[in-house]
Motif scaffolding. Structure first.
Motif: not given
Ligand SMILES: Nc1ncnc2c1ncn2[C@@H]1O[C@H](COP(=O)(O)OP(=O)(O)OP(=O)(O)O)[C@@H](O)[C@H]1O
Ligand SMILES: [Mg+2]
Length: 381
Positions: A134-158
Protein backbone atom coordinates in the motif's frame (compact mmCIF):
# COMPACT_ATOMS: atom_id res chain seq x y z
CA UNK A 1 14.74 -2.63 8.93
CA UNK A 2 11.59 -3.79 10.68
CA UNK A 3 12.08 -6.34 13.47
CA UNK A 4 10.56 -7.72 16.66
CA UNK A 5 6.87 -8.34 16.02
CA UNK A 6 3.74 -9.56 17.76
CA UNK A 7 4.61 -13.27 17.47
CA UNK A 8 6.16 -16.12 19.41
CA UNK A 9 9.34 -15.51 17.40
CA UNK A 10 9.86 -11.89 18.57
CA UNK A 11 13.22 -12.61 20.18
CA UNK A 12 14.53 -14.59 17.21
CA UNK A 13 13.65 -11.65 14.97
CA UNK A 14 15.51 -9.15 17.19
CA UNK A 15 18.60 -11.39 17.03
CA UNK A 16 18.28 -11.78 13.24
CA UNK A 17 18.03 -8.00 12.80
CA UNK A 18 21.08 -7.39 15.00
CA UNK A 19 23.10 -9.85 12.93
CA UNK A 20 22.04 -8.27 9.61
CA UNK A 21 22.89 -4.76 10.89
CA UNK A 22 26.28 -6.07 12.02
CA UNK A 23 27.03 -7.33 8.46
CA UNK A 24 25.51 -4.39 6.59
CA UNK A 25 27.82 -2.41 4.25
CA UNK A 26 27.55 0.97 6.01
CA UNK A 27 29.20 2.76 3.09
CA UNK A 28 26.09 1.95 1.07
CA UNK A 29 23.27 1.52 3.55
CA UNK A 30 22.15 3.61 6.53
CA UNK A 31 19.90 1.41 8.69
CA UNK A 32 16.76 2.88 10.29
CA UNK A 33 15.73 0.44 13.07
CA UNK A 34 11.95 0.10 13.30
CA UNK A 35 10.94 -2.13 16.17
CA UNK A 36 7.51 -3.74 16.47
CA UNK A 37 6.91 -4.22 20.19
CA UNK A 38 5.28 -7.37 21.55
CA UNK A 39 2.01 -5.43 21.90
CA UNK A 40 2.16 -4.56 18.19
CA UNK A 41 3.14 -0.86 18.45
CA UNK A 42 5.77 0.33 15.99
CA UNK A 43 8.61 2.39 17.45
CA UNK A 44 11.66 4.04 15.98
CA UNK A 45 14.32 2.43 18.17
CA UNK A 46 16.79 4.71 19.93
CA UNK A 47 19.57 2.36 18.91
CA UNK A 48 19.82 -0.71 16.67
CA UNK A 49 19.48 -4.16 18.23
CA UNK A 50 22.83 -5.60 19.39
CA UNK A 51 22.27 -9.15 20.62
CA UNK A 52 22.73 -11.64 17.80
CA UNK A 53 21.49 -14.69 19.69
CA UNK A 54 17.89 -15.35 20.68
CA UNK A 55 19.01 -16.61 24.11
CA UNK A 56 20.67 -13.24 24.84
CA UNK A 57 17.59 -11.34 23.59
CA UNK A 58 15.37 -13.42 25.88
CA UNK A 59 17.65 -12.55 28.81
CA UNK A 60 17.68 -8.84 27.91
CA UNK A 61 13.90 -8.99 27.44
CA UNK A 62 13.55 -10.03 31.04
CA UNK A 63 15.82 -7.06 32.07
CA UNK A 64 14.01 -4.64 29.70
CA UNK A 65 10.68 -5.18 31.42
CA UNK A 66 12.23 -4.03 34.71
CA UNK A 67 13.73 -0.86 33.16
CA UNK A 68 11.35 2.19 32.91
CA UNK A 69 10.63 3.38 29.37
CA UNK A 70 12.35 6.60 28.26
CA UNK A 71 10.62 8.69 25.60
CA UNK A 72 9.21 6.33 22.97
CA UNK A 73 9.09 7.39 19.36
CA UNK A 74 5.97 5.73 18.09
CA UNK A 75 6.06 5.44 14.33
CA UNK A 76 3.47 4.74 11.68
CA UNK A 77 3.95 3.49 8.15
CA UNK A 78 2.07 5.69 5.70
CA UNK A 79 -0.25 3.32 3.84
CA UNK A 80 -0.24 5.23 0.55
CA UNK A 81 2.53 6.13 -1.93
CA UNK A 82 4.32 9.38 -1.07
CA UNK A 83 7.55 11.03 0.08
CA UNK A 84 7.13 10.12 3.74
CA UNK A 85 7.21 6.38 4.37
CA UNK A 86 7.15 6.82 8.13
CA UNK A 87 5.51 9.39 10.39
CA UNK A 88 6.98 9.45 13.89
CA UNK A 89 5.31 10.93 16.95
CA UNK A 90 7.68 11.61 19.81
CA UNK A 91 6.04 12.19 23.15
CA UNK A 92 8.14 13.22 26.09
CA UNK A 93 8.71 11.28 29.26
CA UNK A 94 6.15 8.47 29.11
CA UNK A 95 7.45 6.90 32.31
CA UNK A 96 5.16 9.03 34.52
CA UNK A 97 1.93 9.94 32.77
CA UNK A 98 1.09 12.50 35.51
CA UNK A 99 4.17 14.45 34.42
CA UNK A 100 3.80 13.92 30.74
CA UNK A 101 3.06 17.10 28.79
CA UNK A 102 0.91 16.67 25.77
CA UNK A 103 3.26 18.19 23.33
CA UNK A 104 4.45 15.80 20.71
CA UNK A 105 6.95 16.22 17.91
CA UNK A 106 5.84 14.79 14.56
CA UNK A 107 8.45 14.01 11.89
CA UNK A 108 8.24 12.34 8.47
CA UNK A 109 10.90 10.09 6.96
CA UNK A 110 11.27 8.71 3.45
CA UNK A 111 12.84 5.23 3.17
CA UNK A 112 14.46 3.80 0.01
CA UNK A 113 13.92 0.12 0.81
CA UNK A 114 12.61 -1.89 3.77
CA UNK A 115 14.01 -5.19 5.07
CA UNK A 116 11.27 -6.92 7.07
CA UNK A 117 13.23 -9.18 9.43
CA UNK A 118 10.12 -10.63 11.03
CA UNK A 119 9.38 -14.28 11.77
CA UNK A 120 5.95 -15.80 12.23
CA UNK A 121 2.43 -14.29 12.14
CA UNK A 122 2.00 -10.51 11.84
CA UNK A 123 5.28 -10.14 9.98
CA UNK A 124 6.26 -13.12 7.79
CA UNK A 125 2.67 -13.94 6.80
CA UNK A 126 1.83 -11.22 4.29
CA UNK A 127 0.32 -8.70 6.74
CA UNK A 128 3.33 -6.37 6.85
CA UNK A 129 3.98 -7.05 3.18
CA UNK A 130 0.44 -5.84 2.43
CA UNK A 131 1.13 -2.58 4.26
CA UNK A 132 4.38 -2.14 2.32
CA UNK A 133 2.50 -2.71 -0.94
CA UNK A 134 0.00 0.00 0.00
CA UNK A 135 2.90 2.33 0.79
CA UNK A 136 4.50 1.32 -2.53
CA UNK A 137 7.94 1.04 -0.91
CA UNK A 138 10.46 -1.58 -2.09
CA UNK A 139 10.94 -4.42 0.41
CA UNK A 140 13.09 -7.52 0.74
CA UNK A 141 11.59 -10.97 0.36
CA UNK A 142 8.34 -12.54 -0.69
CA UNK A 143 5.20 -10.58 -1.54
CA UNK A 144 1.77 -10.82 0.06
CA UNK A 145 0.76 -14.16 -1.46
CA UNK A 146 4.14 -15.88 -1.15
CA UNK A 147 4.41 -14.80 2.48
CA UNK A 148 0.88 -15.92 3.33
CA UNK A 149 1.15 -19.39 1.77
CA UNK A 150 4.76 -19.73 2.95
CA UNK A 151 3.47 -19.22 6.50
CA UNK A 152 0.46 -21.54 6.36
CA UNK A 153 1.76 -25.12 6.45
CA UNK A 154 -1.62 -26.56 5.42
CA UNK A 155 -1.97 -24.44 2.26
CA UNK A 156 1.75 -24.83 1.55
CA UNK A 157 1.40 -28.62 1.52
CA UNK A 158 -1.58 -28.38 -0.84
CA UNK A 159 0.56 -26.35 -3.25
CA UNK A 160 3.51 -28.73 -2.85
CA UNK A 161 1.25 -31.68 -3.65
CA UNK A 162 -0.17 -29.84 -6.67
CA UNK A 163 3.40 -29.25 -7.86
CA UNK A 164 4.17 -32.96 -7.44
CA UNK A 165 6.65 -32.41 -4.62
CA UNK A 166 7.27 -35.26 -2.12
CA UNK A 167 5.56 -34.50 1.23
CA UNK A 168 4.83 -36.60 4.31
CA UNK A 169 1.31 -37.96 4.89
CA UNK A 170 -0.65 -35.46 6.95
CA UNK A 171 -4.07 -34.22 7.97
CA UNK A 172 -5.41 -30.77 8.84
CA UNK A 173 -7.78 -30.14 11.77
CA UNK A 174 -9.44 -26.90 12.80
CA UNK A 175 -10.43 -26.02 16.37
CA UNK A 176 -14.23 -26.45 15.92
CA UNK A 177 -13.72 -29.97 14.51
CA UNK A 178 -11.51 -30.91 17.46
CA UNK A 179 -13.98 -29.46 19.97
CA UNK A 180 -16.81 -31.32 18.24
CA UNK A 181 -15.18 -34.75 18.10
CA UNK A 182 -11.66 -35.16 19.52
CA UNK A 183 -11.96 -38.98 20.04
CA UNK A 184 -12.84 -39.62 16.37
CA UNK A 185 -10.04 -37.35 15.15
CA UNK A 186 -7.56 -39.01 17.52
CA UNK A 187 -8.57 -42.42 16.20
CA UNK A 188 -8.29 -41.20 12.60
CA UNK A 189 -4.81 -39.70 13.17
CA UNK A 190 -3.59 -42.90 14.86
CA UNK A 191 -5.09 -45.10 12.14
CA UNK A 192 -4.11 -43.13 9.03
CA UNK A 193 -0.78 -41.65 10.13
CA UNK A 194 0.24 -44.14 12.90
CA UNK A 195 2.21 -42.86 15.89
CA UNK A 196 4.55 -41.10 16.30
CA UNK A 197 3.08 -37.98 14.70
CA UNK A 198 4.08 -34.32 14.76
CA UNK A 199 1.41 -31.79 15.75
CA UNK A 200 1.98 -28.21 14.53
CA UNK A 201 0.18 -24.86 14.58
CA UNK A 202 -0.33 -24.20 10.84
CA UNK A 203 0.97 -20.63 11.00
CA UNK A 204 4.14 -20.39 13.09
CA UNK A 205 7.87 -21.13 13.13
CA UNK A 206 10.90 -21.79 15.34
CA UNK A 207 9.09 -24.99 16.44
CA UNK A 208 6.88 -22.90 18.71
CA UNK A 209 3.82 -24.97 19.69
CA UNK A 210 5.12 -28.16 17.96
CA UNK A 211 5.07 -31.55 19.69
CA UNK A 212 5.86 -35.16 18.86
CA UNK A 213 3.12 -37.53 20.05
CA UNK A 214 3.46 -41.31 20.49
CA UNK A 215 0.22 -42.08 22.37
CA UNK A 216 -3.40 -40.87 22.52
CA UNK A 217 -2.63 -38.96 25.71
CA UNK A 218 0.39 -37.23 24.19
CA UNK A 219 -1.68 -36.46 21.10
CA UNK A 220 -4.40 -34.76 23.15
CA UNK A 221 -1.78 -32.70 25.02
CA UNK A 222 -0.09 -31.81 21.72
CA UNK A 223 -3.42 -30.60 20.25
CA UNK A 224 -4.12 -28.51 23.34
CA UNK A 225 -0.70 -26.84 23.07
CA UNK A 226 -0.88 -26.21 19.31
CA UNK A 227 -4.42 -24.79 19.57
CA UNK A 228 -3.08 -22.12 21.90
CA UNK A 229 -1.19 -20.68 18.90
CA UNK A 230 -3.53 -21.28 15.95
CA UNK A 231 -7.07 -22.40 15.07
CA UNK A 232 -5.69 -24.64 12.29
CA UNK A 233 -3.43 -27.59 13.11
CA UNK A 234 -1.30 -29.75 10.81
CA UNK A 235 -0.72 -33.36 11.96
CA UNK A 236 2.04 -35.24 10.16
CA UNK A 237 3.41 -38.75 10.14
CA UNK A 238 6.88 -38.65 11.70
CA UNK A 239 9.70 -39.44 9.27
CA UNK A 240 11.54 -42.28 11.03
CA UNK A 241 15.16 -41.58 11.94
CA UNK A 242 15.05 -38.34 9.97
CA UNK A 243 18.02 -36.26 8.84
CA UNK A 244 17.39 -32.48 8.71
CA UNK A 245 18.57 -31.02 5.42
CA UNK A 246 18.20 -27.33 4.55
CA UNK A 247 18.84 -25.31 1.38
CA UNK A 248 18.88 -21.58 0.69
CA UNK A 249 17.10 -20.04 -2.31
CA UNK A 250 17.97 -16.58 -3.64
CA UNK A 251 16.40 -14.68 -6.57
CA UNK A 252 13.14 -13.54 -8.10
CA UNK A 253 12.20 -15.12 -11.46
CA UNK A 254 15.56 -16.91 -11.83
CA UNK A 255 16.12 -18.31 -8.33
CA UNK A 256 19.35 -20.09 -7.39
CA UNK A 257 19.90 -22.75 -4.74
CA UNK A 258 22.78 -22.77 -2.26
CA UNK A 259 24.94 -25.68 -1.15
CA UNK A 260 22.68 -27.72 1.19
CA UNK A 261 23.41 -27.92 4.91
CA UNK A 262 22.43 -30.37 7.63
CA UNK A 263 21.42 -29.81 11.22
CA UNK A 264 22.02 -32.50 13.86
CA UNK A 265 19.60 -31.52 16.63
CA UNK A 266 20.76 -31.82 20.26
CA UNK A 267 17.34 -33.16 21.28
CA UNK A 268 14.80 -35.74 20.08
CA UNK A 269 13.76 -33.27 17.41
CA UNK A 270 14.76 -29.73 16.45
CA UNK A 271 12.55 -27.92 18.97
CA UNK A 272 12.83 -24.29 20.24
CA UNK A 273 15.29 -25.29 22.95
CA UNK A 274 17.52 -27.20 20.51
CA UNK A 275 17.36 -24.23 18.10
CA UNK A 276 18.01 -21.27 20.36
CA UNK A 277 18.67 -22.18 23.99
CA UNK A 278 20.95 -25.16 24.58
CA UNK A 279 23.48 -24.44 21.81
CA UNK A 280 24.12 -28.22 21.44
CA UNK A 281 22.76 -28.63 17.90
CA UNK A 282 25.39 -29.06 15.18
CA UNK A 283 25.22 -27.42 11.76
CA UNK A 284 27.14 -29.27 8.99
CA UNK A 285 27.79 -27.32 5.78
CA UNK A 286 28.05 -28.82 3.21
CA UNK A 287 25.64 -31.55 4.21
CA UNK A 288 27.26 -35.00 3.72
CA UNK A 289 25.03 -36.09 0.81
CA UNK A 290 25.51 -38.02 -2.44
CA UNK A 291 25.96 -35.84 -5.52
CA UNK A 292 22.54 -36.99 -6.78
CA UNK A 293 20.95 -36.05 -3.42
CA UNK A 294 22.51 -32.57 -3.58
CA UNK A 295 21.03 -32.08 -7.05
CA UNK A 296 17.62 -33.33 -5.85
CA UNK A 297 17.63 -30.97 -2.86
CA UNK A 298 18.59 -27.98 -5.01
CA UNK A 299 16.03 -28.79 -7.72
CA UNK A 300 13.23 -29.43 -5.20
CA UNK A 301 14.14 -26.22 -3.30
CA UNK A 302 13.61 -24.11 -6.38
CA UNK A 303 10.38 -25.95 -7.25
CA UNK A 304 9.09 -25.43 -3.69
CA UNK A 305 10.05 -21.73 -3.87
CA UNK A 306 8.14 -21.35 -7.12
CA UNK A 307 5.16 -23.35 -5.80
CA UNK A 308 4.60 -20.72 -3.08
CA UNK A 309 5.26 -17.77 -5.44
CA UNK A 310 8.49 -16.96 -3.60
CA UNK A 311 10.59 -13.84 -4.18
CA UNK A 312 13.98 -12.69 -2.92
CA UNK A 313 14.84 -15.40 -0.44
CA UNK A 314 13.69 -18.57 1.27
CA UNK A 315 15.09 -21.45 3.27
CA UNK A 316 13.66 -24.81 2.25
CA UNK A 317 13.72 -27.59 4.86
CA UNK A 318 13.80 -31.28 4.06
CA UNK A 319 13.41 -34.47 6.04
CA UNK A 320 15.52 -37.37 4.76
CA UNK A 321 14.63 -40.85 6.01
CA UNK A 322 18.00 -42.32 7.00
CA UNK A 323 16.96 -45.96 6.38
CA UNK A 324 15.08 -45.66 3.08
CA UNK A 325 16.72 -42.54 1.60
CA UNK A 326 13.25 -41.08 0.99
CA UNK A 327 13.44 -37.28 0.73
CA UNK A 328 10.49 -35.10 1.80
CA UNK A 329 10.02 -31.34 1.38
CA UNK A 330 9.03 -30.23 4.88
CA UNK A 331 8.48 -26.50 4.46
CA UNK A 332 9.58 -23.16 3.04
CA UNK A 333 10.53 -20.27 5.34
CA UNK A 334 10.15 -16.99 3.41
CA UNK A 335 12.03 -14.94 6.03
CA UNK A 336 14.64 -17.38 7.33
CA UNK A 337 16.60 -16.77 10.53
CA UNK A 338 19.72 -14.60 10.31
CA UNK A 339 20.93 -15.19 13.88
CA UNK A 340 24.45 -16.41 14.62
CA UNK A 341 23.28 -20.05 14.41
CA UNK A 342 21.12 -19.59 11.34
CA UNK A 343 21.81 -21.71 8.29
CA UNK A 344 20.66 -19.32 5.53
CA UNK A 345 23.58 -16.85 5.59
CA UNK A 346 26.02 -19.68 6.36
CA UNK A 347 24.91 -21.82 3.40
CA UNK A 348 25.35 -18.84 1.06
CA UNK A 349 28.73 -18.11 2.60
CA UNK A 350 29.72 -21.73 1.79
CA UNK A 351 28.33 -21.22 -1.72
CA UNK A 352 30.74 -18.31 -2.25
CA UNK A 353 28.45 -15.38 -1.30
CA UNK A 354 29.69 -13.62 1.86
CA UNK A 355 27.10 -12.27 4.31
CA UNK A 356 27.47 -8.53 3.35
CA UNK A 357 27.11 -9.39 -0.36
CA UNK A 358 24.09 -11.56 0.42
CA UNK A 359 22.38 -8.55 2.01
CA UNK A 360 23.32 -6.42 -1.04
CA UNK A 361 21.77 -9.01 -3.35
CA UNK A 362 18.57 -9.17 -1.31
CA UNK A 363 18.20 -5.39 -1.46
CA UNK A 364 18.94 -5.33 -5.20
CA UNK A 365 16.29 -8.03 -5.77
CA UNK A 366 13.81 -5.95 -3.76
CA UNK A 367 14.48 -2.87 -5.88
CA UNK A 368 14.19 -4.91 -9.11
CA UNK A 369 10.82 -6.37 -8.10
CA UNK A 370 9.55 -2.94 -7.11
CA UNK A 371 10.77 -1.35 -10.36
CA UNK A 372 8.95 -4.01 -12.39
CA UNK A 373 5.74 -3.30 -10.46
CA UNK A 374 5.93 0.44 -11.25
CA UNK A 375 5.17 -0.42 -14.90
CA UNK A 376 1.85 -2.02 -14.02
CA UNK A 377 -1.28 -0.01 -14.57
CA UNK A 378 -3.29 0.73 -11.42
CA UNK A 379 -6.13 2.45 -13.23
CA UNK A 380 -8.30 1.69 -16.26
CA UNK A 381 -8.40 5.29 -17.46
N1 LIG B 1 7.09 -35.10 9.88
C1 LIG B 1 8.18 -34.97 10.65
N2 LIG B 1 9.01 -36.02 10.87
C2 LIG B 1 10.11 -35.90 11.65
N3 LIG B 1 10.48 -34.75 12.27
C3 LIG B 1 9.69 -33.68 12.09
C4 LIG B 1 8.52 -33.71 11.26
N4 LIG B 1 7.95 -32.48 11.26
C5 LIG B 1 8.72 -31.71 12.06
N5 LIG B 1 9.75 -32.40 12.56
C6 LIG B 1 10.74 -31.89 13.51
O1 LIG B 1 10.26 -30.65 14.05
C7 LIG B 1 11.09 -29.56 13.65
C8 LIG B 1 10.25 -28.33 13.38
O2 LIG B 1 9.31 -28.58 12.37
P1 LIG B 1 9.05 -27.47 11.22
O3 LIG B 1 10.30 -27.13 10.51
O4 LIG B 1 7.92 -27.93 10.41
O5 LIG B 1 8.57 -26.25 12.14
P2 LIG B 1 8.83 -24.69 12.11
O6 LIG B 1 8.27 -24.20 13.40
O7 LIG B 1 8.27 -24.09 10.88
O8 LIG B 1 10.40 -24.54 12.15
P3 LIG B 1 11.36 -23.44 11.46
O9 LIG B 1 10.54 -22.44 10.73
O10 LIG B 1 12.10 -22.82 12.61
O11 LIG B 1 12.22 -24.26 10.56
C9 LIG B 1 11.85 -30.10 12.44
O12 LIG B 1 13.06 -29.38 12.27
C10 LIG B 1 12.06 -31.56 12.85
O13 LIG B 1 13.07 -31.67 13.83
MG1 LIG C 1 9.11 -22.83 9.51
Amino acid sequence: MIYGGRSGEHEVSVASAASIIRHLDRTRFDPVPIRIEKDGRWTLADKPPMSVSAAEVLEHGRLDVARPAKSRRETFLVAHPGDDTLVTVERRDLADPRQADNSAMVTGLGLDVIFPVLHGPYGEDGTVQGLLELANVPYVGAGVLGSAVGMDKAVMKTLFAAAGLPIVPHMVVIRSQWERDAPALTARAAATLTYPVFVKPANLGSSVGISKAKTHEEFAAAMTLALQFDRKIVIEAAVPNAREIECGVLGNDAPEASIPGEIVPSREFYDYEAKYLDEGSTPIIPAPLLESQVRDVQRLSIEAFRAVDGAGMSRVDFLLARDTGAMYVNEVNTIPGFTTISMYPRMWEASGLPYPSLIDRLITLALERHAEKQHLRTSIT
